[in-house]
Design an enzyme around this catalytic site. Sequence first.
Site, PDB file in Angstrom:
ATOM      1  N   ASP A  88       0.849  -1.190   0.000  1.00 23.13           N
ATOM      2  CA  ASP A  88       0.000   0.000   0.000  1.00 23.13           C
ATOM      3  C   ASP A  88       0.883   1.236   0.000  1.00 23.13           C
ATOM      4  OD1 ASP A  88      -2.739   1.091   0.162  1.00 23.13           O
ATOM      5  OD2 ASP A  88      -1.900   2.070   1.938  1.00 23.13           O
ATOM      6  N   ASP A 494      24.689 -31.040 -32.067  1.00 29.76           N
ATOM      7  CA  ASP A 494      23.858 -32.183 -31.641  1.00 29.76           C
ATOM      8  C   ASP A 494      23.766 -33.189 -32.784  1.00 29.76           C
ATOM      9  OD1 ASP A 494      22.056 -33.799 -30.150  1.00 29.76           O
ATOM     10  OD2 ASP A 494      21.328 -32.016 -29.123  1.00 29.76           O
ATOM     11  N   GLY A 520      26.601 -33.519 -35.370  1.00 33.23           N
ATOM     12  CA  GLY A 520      27.728 -34.373 -35.016  1.00 33.23           C
ATOM     13  C   GLY A 520      27.453 -35.132 -33.745  1.00 33.23           C
ATOM     14  N   ASP A 521      28.332 -36.088 -33.456  1.00 32.38           N
ATOM     15  CA  ASP A 521      28.213 -36.896 -32.252  1.00 32.38           C
ATOM     16  C   ASP A 521      29.376 -36.498 -31.350  1.00 32.38           C
ATOM     17  OD1 ASP A 521      28.556 -38.906 -30.363  1.00 32.38           O
ATOM     18  OD2 ASP A 521      27.761 -40.469 -31.683  1.00 32.38           O
ATOM     19  N   PHE A 522      29.069 -35.977 -30.171  1.00 31.71           N
ATOM     20  CA  PHE A 522      30.191 -35.449 -29.361  1.00 31.71           C
ATOM     21  C   PHE A 522      31.136 -36.538 -28.857  1.00 31.71           C
ATOM     22  CE2 PHE A 522      26.481 -34.475 -26.318  1.00 31.71           C
ATOM     23  CZ  PHE A 522      26.543 -35.690 -25.658  1.00 31.71           C
ATOM     24  N   ARG A 537      22.266 -30.504 -19.107  1.00 29.90           N
ATOM     25  CA  ARG A 537      21.486 -31.744 -18.962  1.00 29.90           C
ATOM     26  C   ARG A 537      22.050 -32.862 -19.838  1.00 29.90           C
ATOM     27  NH1 ARG A 537      15.609 -31.849 -19.400  1.00 29.90           N
ATOM     28  NH2 ARG A 537      15.476 -32.877 -17.399  1.00 29.90           N
TER      29      ARG A 537
HETATM   30  C1  LIG Z   1       2.978   8.623  -5.642  1.00 26.28           C
HETATM   31  C2  LIG Z   1       2.742   7.619  -6.723  1.00 26.28           C
HETATM   32  C3  LIG Z   1       1.852   6.568  -6.573  1.00 26.28           C
HETATM   33  N1  LIG Z   1       1.645   5.680  -7.569  1.00 26.28           N
HETATM   34  C4  LIG Z   1       0.689   4.556  -7.423  1.00 26.28           C
HETATM   35  C5  LIG Z   1       1.257   3.300  -6.792  1.00 26.28           C
HETATM   36  C6  LIG Z   1       0.005   2.568  -6.355  1.00 26.28           C
HETATM   37  O1  LIG Z   1      -0.426   1.736  -7.447  1.00 26.28           O
HETATM   38  C7  LIG Z   1      -1.016   3.687  -6.148  1.00 26.28           C
HETATM   39  C8  LIG Z   1      -1.414   3.807  -4.700  1.00 26.28           C
HETATM   40  O2  LIG Z   1      -2.519   2.988  -4.467  1.00 26.28           O
HETATM   41  P1  LIG Z   1      -2.511   1.649  -3.624  1.00 26.28           P
HETATM   42  O3  LIG Z   1      -3.771   1.616  -2.842  1.00 26.28           O
HETATM   43  O4  LIG Z   1      -1.223   1.516  -2.868  1.00 26.28           O
HETATM   44  O5  LIG Z   1      -2.496   0.523  -4.733  1.00 26.28           O
HETATM   45  P2  LIG Z   1      -3.521   0.263  -5.907  1.00 26.28           P
HETATM   46  O6  LIG Z   1      -4.885   0.729  -5.564  1.00 26.28           O
HETATM   47  O7  LIG Z   1      -2.931   0.812  -7.191  1.00 26.28           O
HETATM   48  O8  LIG Z   1      -3.502  -1.316  -6.004  1.00 26.28           O
HETATM   49  P3  LIG Z   1      -3.931  -2.377  -4.861  1.00 26.28           P
HETATM   50  O9  LIG Z   1      -4.686  -1.673  -3.767  1.00 26.28           O
HETATM   51  O10 LIG Z   1      -4.755  -3.381  -5.577  1.00 26.28           O
HETATM   52  O11 LIG Z   1      -2.631  -2.933  -4.376  1.00 26.28           O
HETATM   53  O12 LIG Z   1      -0.385   4.899  -6.549  1.00 26.28           O
HETATM   54  C9  LIG Z   1       2.338   5.782  -8.771  1.00 26.28           C
HETATM   55  O13 LIG Z   1       2.155   4.959  -9.684  1.00 26.28           O
HETATM   56  N2  LIG Z   1       3.241   6.792  -8.930  1.00 26.28           N
HETATM   57  C10 LIG Z   1       3.473   7.727  -7.971  1.00 26.28           C
HETATM   58  O14 LIG Z   1       4.323   8.628  -8.184  1.00 26.28           O
END
Ligand SMILES: Cc1cn([C@H]2C[C@H](O)[C@@H](COP(=O)(O)OP(=O)(O)OP(=O)(O)O)O2)c(=O)[nH]c1=O
Length: 631
Positions: A88, A494, A520-522, A537
């Site tokens: 997250d 091979d 070839g045959d090694f 293998r």
């Molecule tokens: C700050 C920042 C965030 N992000 C993205 C990363 C994460 O995918 C998203 C944050 O949301 P998340 O809730 O972390 O992830 P998600 O909803 O994309 O996926 P899931 O919950 O299924 O895991 O923001 C970027 O792609 N670039 C950036 O610069």
Amino acid sequence: MVLHPVLGKLVSKRVVLASASPRRQEILTNVGLRFEVVPSWFKETLEKSYFAAPYEYAVETAKQKALEVANRMHVKHLRTPDVVIGADTIVSVDEQILEKPVDKQDAYRMLSRLNGKEHSVFTGVAIIHCSSKDNQLEMEVTDFYEETKVKFSDLSEDLLWEYIHSGEPMDKAGGYGIQALGGMLVEYVHGDFLNVMGFPLNHFCKKLAELYYPPSKHNVQHKKYDSIPSVDTFENLSDVESESSNFTEHKGASKLDSSGMCSSGSIYNSENSSSVRSGFMVPLENRNGMPENATRLPSKILELMDGFRASKALFVASKLKMFDHLKNKGPLKAVDIANEVGTSVCGTERLLDACAALGLLEKTPQGYSNTDSTNTYLTSDGEYSLHGYIIHSNDHLWPLFTYLESAVKEGSRQNHRAFGKKAEDLFKDYYHSQEVKQRFMAAMHSIAHLTARDVATAFDLSRFKSACDLGGCTGALAHELVQIYPNLKVTVFDLPEVIANTSYFQPSAQHTAPVTFVSGDFFKDNLPEADLYILSRVLHDWPDEKVHVLLSKISAVCKPGSALLVAESVLDEQKTCPPTAVLQSLSMTEGKQRSGSEYKQLLEKHGFTNVQIKITENLLDVVLCFKTLSP
Ligand SMILES: Cc1cn([C@H]2C[C@H](O)[C@@H](COP(=O)(O)OP(=O)(O)OP(=O)(O)O)O2)c(=O)[nH]c1=O
């Protein structure tokens, strides 16, 4: 490749990324990790005020996302993954947490708060190792977070709105994507860039290193895992590997039951740099020394007892190309598949249910459909298809193993019983029957293609100008080598019957230097000149006497400084690991699987020195050695 040994620990596991984020998928795919994507249904609604610091919120959310997927997969599909990864990402400014904007106004509100200032991006990550014991899900959770500081320039209102109208902010924490247009807003980044994109890859690898390469008992005081272990050589293979072979013996993770409760009592206890927890399950013993759970069903033994049924179900579904039909037309009901392949409806339904129980298919009210890994490995036309090897296992190995008892009693191959022919005569069939030859080559190709990258990158081979893959069959490894080392010219050597049938297996679009095929045959013919000889293998097929003949022949044509690379499944010194190689020995061919010290001895006898062994954990391990001046 430095990261590889750590990520290699995940190769043989069923890894699930509990995230819909395309960035996380891309980051992990780019480093060669194979995983299924099962987006989490966990709603990101934890009460933020309960958390003392923003990163705690990110870690807990990551953990809940991963737990939800682990539980769902276990309960709904009886398909327990080995490892579930959740993450997250949040943006934190002035102690406030910013997640994904709900609409354009919300994006504007977020971007205005970040304008001209430094903020922190935190990604919380949870790695859950799952196992199923008596149908109960057991989980060990490791979590961590990474912080990256990002500063925005002073941005005009117009620019902010133009950016918002691009649509980019909507699925991103803090309302921006640093990897695309949002990069224009950023003055500096302190820390891991990938962390901002959603996944702190470097910290993830370090955490895996802590889990899979725990400090040995002897130097626990001194060893600090702030780096990622690199290549294991023959000399240093010992204690770290053996101590880390069984994940459940590792410290460094908390154990949860399927409700997500920690057996040590604490549900939340995260640190940035380490997450050492207690709470390991130790089998209880009563006074007679009898395990207290002796009356519970021994799941490992039951699994082995049923193993033959599971293998045969996989083989038959593959042979009938059920996974191919499902890939093209799924979800399908049993009756539709039965009609397509010409089988009975009741038999088909039972087979499909068995495949669903084994985690090869998903079953929903709409019908059966392939899982991602079934699409990748079990359909006959996929790039990484194992179909050829599965058909070989069904048509050739299965009948042989039916006579295992006689094989053990007599200590010899059972081809005469299984196929009514001696092994030598059977071998001639490979040359006479086009179908058998293609089947055998497809089997060899499946494994060679799947392991090629690991074999090619186990050591840095960029110093070599020419390589000759002896017994290189369809050229799967050769093609990988020329792709990774553009200055390397590779010849596949091979038997003529093999070389005559390689065209079917060549990659369609060839962006790299072509590979040369020489017949070839090694054992009998002159070997093409090369700086690097490869035996992948090959040696396990031959007894020591024949191996000596071949090695002395290679040694004779090797100039000093040239090298020999051997790819085989290397047994541990006790010869009980890895099980796939040990089980392969039961075919009782005249060849055999060998340990690291046995390969070392064989090679040194023929003037090869500096023998290094890399355990890849992906079917084939790699031995590299160099020719010295005088044997
Ligand atoms: C700050 C920042 C965030 N992000 C993205 C990363 C994460 O995918 C998203 C944050 O949301 P998340 O809730 O972390 O992830 P998600 O909803 O994309 O996926 P899931 O919950 O299924 O895991 O923001 C970027 O792609 N670039 C950036 O610069």
